[in-house]
Design a protein around this motif. Structure first.
Motif, PDB file in Angstrom:
ATOM      1  N   LEU A  54      -6.578   9.485   7.403  1.00 32.54           N
ATOM      2  CA  LEU A  54      -6.349   8.248   8.156  1.00 32.54           C
ATOM      3  C   LEU A  54      -7.455   7.226   7.935  1.00 32.54           C
ATOM      4  N   ASP A  55      -8.694   7.691   7.765  1.00 33.04           N
ATOM      5  CA  ASP A  55      -9.785   6.706   7.588  1.00 33.04           C
ATOM      6  C   ASP A  55      -9.643   5.958   6.262  1.00 33.04           C
ATOM      7  N   GLN A  56      -9.079   6.626   5.257  1.00 36.02           N
ATOM      8  CA  GLN A  56      -8.817   5.923   3.985  1.00 36.02           C
ATOM      9  C   GLN A  56      -7.714   4.873   4.166  1.00 36.02           C
TER      10      GLN A  56
ATOM     11  N   LEU B  71       0.849  -1.185   0.000  1.00 37.75           N
ATOM     12  CA  LEU B  71       0.000   0.000   0.000  1.00 37.75           C
ATOM     13  C   LEU B  71       0.888   1.239   0.000  1.00 37.75           C
ATOM     14  N   VAL B  72       0.747   2.060  -1.032  1.00 30.79           N
ATOM     15  CA  VAL B  72       1.547   3.279  -1.145  1.00 30.79           C
ATOM     16  C   VAL B  72       0.642   4.480  -0.849  1.00 30.79           C
TER      17      VAL B  72
ATOM     18  N   SER C 137       1.563   5.036  11.659  1.00 31.83           N
ATOM     19  CA  SER C 137       2.186   3.843  12.230  1.00 31.83           C
ATOM     20  C   SER C 137       1.308   3.247  13.335  1.00 31.83           C
ATOM     21  N   LYS C 138       0.747   4.107  14.156  1.00 35.05           N
ATOM     22  CA  LYS C 138      -0.131   3.673  15.239  1.00 35.05           C
ATOM     23  C   LYS C 138      -1.324   2.900  14.658  1.00 35.05           C
ATOM     24  N   LEU C 139      -1.857   3.448  13.598  1.00 40.32           N
ATOM     25  CA  LEU C 139      -2.991   2.812  12.921  1.00 40.32           C
ATOM     26  C   LEU C 139      -2.598   1.446  12.356  1.00 40.32           C
ATOM     27  N   VAL C 140      -1.448   1.396  11.710  1.00 44.40           N
ATOM     28  CA  VAL C 140      -0.978   0.123  11.142  1.00 44.40           C
ATOM     29  C   VAL C 140      -0.852  -0.913  12.259  1.00 44.40           C
ATOM     30  N   LYS C 141      -0.283  -0.510  13.386  1.00 45.12           N
ATOM     31  CA  LYS C 141      -0.092  -1.443  14.510  1.00 45.12           C
ATOM     32  C   LYS C 141      -1.433  -1.962  15.018  1.00 45.12           C
TER      33      LYS C 141
ATOM     34  N   LYS D  50      -8.255   0.787   3.612  1.00 47.71           N
ATOM     35  CA  LYS D  50      -7.412  -0.036   2.732  1.00 47.71           C
ATOM     36  C   LYS D  50      -6.763  -1.175   3.520  1.00 47.71           C
ATOM     37  N   LEU D  51      -6.282  -0.855   4.703  1.00 54.69           N
ATOM     38  CA  LEU D  51      -5.597  -1.881   5.512  1.00 54.69           C
ATOM     39  C   LEU D  51      -6.562  -2.974   5.956  1.00 54.69           C
ATOM     40  N   SER D  52      -7.832  -2.640   6.064  1.00 52.85           N
ATOM     41  CA  SER D  52      -8.823  -3.616   6.521  1.00 52.85           C
ATOM     42  C   SER D  52      -9.263  -4.541   5.393  1.00 52.85           C
ATOM     43  N   GLU D  53      -9.076  -4.062   4.191  1.00 55.45           N
ATOM     44  CA  GLU D  53      -9.554  -4.737   2.982  1.00 55.45           C
ATOM     45  C   GLU D  53      -8.661  -5.899   2.546  1.00 55.45           C
TER      46      GLU D  53
END
Lengths: 381, 381
Positions: free
Chosen positions: B128-130, B93-94, B162-166, B134-137
């Motif tokens: 951040l919500d986008q 994901l870029v 980064s917090k969101l990714v974690k 994407k990360l949830s998909e």
């Protein structure tokens, strides 16, 4: 280059390893050129001069060849050759005269090349009849020649090998590792029909390490520009328009060039081309011969099996019997000279290497070193 | 560094582009350090200091992380990330905030990554919500964040992302392009759980172009060291033992390091770390705010949609209505300042970029430039 005028190097131990070599004052002064934008008129003029002068250094007059200067090192040149000229599965013939030839083969394999290595006897070149036999056996996409293998100081006869390739297998690309040869051994890019040479800044070109310098033939370019990219930074598809643009006097961008080191390269090429190249090669041959004669006179032997296959930019010399090699290197360091240990895996600890390229050849460093070597040997006996 | 004492830069046009930046006298003087062998005690001490200090620059205390300094450029860092951390077919994901984010995506695709690009509105960050959606998909192997995209001057909130990714996808590797951020924007490598940062020497790190600087987490290293190599010069398998060796005070060889530029990096890191990093970041924020305020006062608008997403190391500023951008850049050059045109493809010709990083921030170049800008605008009206 107004910062250069008063530049004087402080006293320091002379670096007489086979690269990085000692640098002239104008080259070092150019390294500290104040900041310039990569698309400033000043830097465009610098890079244009460098790219034009590299044509002269490679003795090329064919406008369809192309010089490249990238941030990197000689090693990156192997990746560039592999990723731009070869496709996975291609057969490549590697002529090995030492550690660097073998490392080039390792790099080629990583990109999927099917590599056949013909290994010379230690200290010798690969005999031409062996090259001929291999070329007759299989249709090779490319042959690699390490012009001077820095691990053994053996110089291969690129002209004779190229002639043979043209006779037996003209479709085979001729790729030359010129890291330890360009600027000290003759290489006639167009005349000998070379396809690709990779070299670096810190040896006979006389500039601090940090530049990968490449020269490509029309045939090599045709392959590189029409191939699916397998790398990004190393892609000649990306760099070719950038180099063409700078050479024509216009800025361009793919990745930020090493402005200060390229400015130093301009200074060095100006120095190199201030005399005929053949005079430069003759000067190196003379100093090399004098040094090798002096070494023999001291009772030491060089690694190459004969003077015919011994390079002119460095000498690999066996430590004499009964003398601890490390002690000799320490003595030499105390006397102000850094030389290199041997790195050929069969002979580590048995020999040392002395660089005699570029500035040191002109500044009289080699006779001074010879004297220090003679004294050191006496003191250790 | 005895050559540095009397070093003074000659008068020259100040380079206030967003890299290469202006360099301090000690940095430029270090560029002309006389030749040293790559395994000399002098250079080993230099490289050891650099590798240790890079840990501080990245605010990392975990001994299992690793810094790397290679000859190359920021662009090479993309190849290193792609070839060492990813395998063909991996989903990446870029987050795109401009030209450089998109170019990073191009590089990843060349190495076979399946790339999804989420593009921010021009001048803004990716919401951040986008990112969360994407990360949830999909299960991404890696996410790339261009900390500051030099084309737009937009700064992304690496900490929040980064917090969101974690939270959402902790197995996803966090790869940060820090080319225009390291040394000017805060980045807490360990604390934020970053896996890989690539940067370069010529921006806020304050050293001439020619170095690719990288920082890898234990998790990133575990992947890189156990992966089949797809490149040679860019292989962290080859470089890791070399960096570990120099950092522990011993020489090692894979490819010849750029001794002079690394010596300049030592000088620059010594300068950077002579004050607390947070004080440095605050200083840059202050000068950036003063410059942006002055620009607004002159009636000009910055490209980022708000100050919250505007970087502190450069400003992207729209040309005012009724003024020819090229004429303005020419005027500024006449007054002694080089700034950069815009390179975002939708806005080429409509804005310019001013770097305010490192030496120029401390030497008072920015108020001087602001004055020149004000005068130039008056003269062109």
């Amino acid at each position: 280059m107004s910062s250069t005028t008063s530049f004087v190097q402080p006293d320091h131990r002379l670096t007489l390893i086979p690269g990085p070599i000692e640098f002239s004052n104008p080259v070092l002064a150019a390294m500290s050129t104040p900041s310039q934008a990569h698309t400033s008129p000043e830097f465009i003029a610098t890079f244009q001069s460098v790219l034009k002068n590299l044509r002269k250094l490679f003795k090329s007059t064919n406008p369809k060849t192309q010089a490249y200067v990238l941030s990197g090192s000689g090693t990156l040149g192997w990746d560039i050759a592999a990723s731009n000229l070869l496709t996975a599965g291609d057969d490549v013939l590697v002529l090995s005269t030492g550690f660097f030839s073998d490392s080039f083969a390792d790099c080629l394999r990583i990109y999927g090349a099917e590599v056949d290595v013909v290994t010379a006897k230690v200290g010798d070149v690969v005999p031409l009849d062996q090259v001929k036999a291999k070329l007759s056996e299989k249709s090779y996409k490319a042959i690699t020649i390490t012009h001077v293998d820095t691990s053994t100081s053996v110089v291969s006869d690129v002209e004779a090998i190229s002639k043979l390739v043209k006779q037996v297998s003209p479709e085979t690309l001729i790729i030359v590792d010129g890291v330890c040869s360009i600027g000290v051994e003759d290489l006639e890019f167009d005349q000998w029909g070379i396809d690709f040479v990779l070299t670096a800044s810190q040896k006979a070109i006389g500039v601090p390490a940090g530049l990968s310098i490449l020269y490509a033939s029309e045939r090599a370019l045709d392959i590189a520009l029409n191939k699916k990219e397998t790398t990004y930074f190393a892609s000649l598809k990306r760099w070719t328009p950038v180099m063409q643009s700078y050479e024509s006097g216009k800025g361009a961008y793919f990745a930020t060039p090493a402005i200060q080191t390229i400015t130093a390269l301009r200074a060095s090429l100006d120095e190199i081309l201030s005399e005929p190249l053949d005079a430069r090669f003759a000067k190196h041959e003379q100093v090399s011969t004098e040094f090798k004669n002096a070494v023999n006179k001291l009772g030491l032997q060089i690694l190459p099996v004969s003077r015919d296959v011994a390079a002119h930019g460095l000498s690999a010399v066996y430590f004499p019997e009964g003398i601890d090699g490390n002690e000799l290197l320490k003595k030499l360091a105390q006397k102000g000279f850094t030389v290199a240990g041997g790195i050929h895996k069969q002979l580590v600890g048995k020999y040392f290497r002395v660089g005699h390229m570029g500035y040191s050849v002109y500044a009289g460093h080699i006779p001074a070193f010879t004297k220090a070597l003679e004294e050191s040997l006496k003191e250790l006996k």
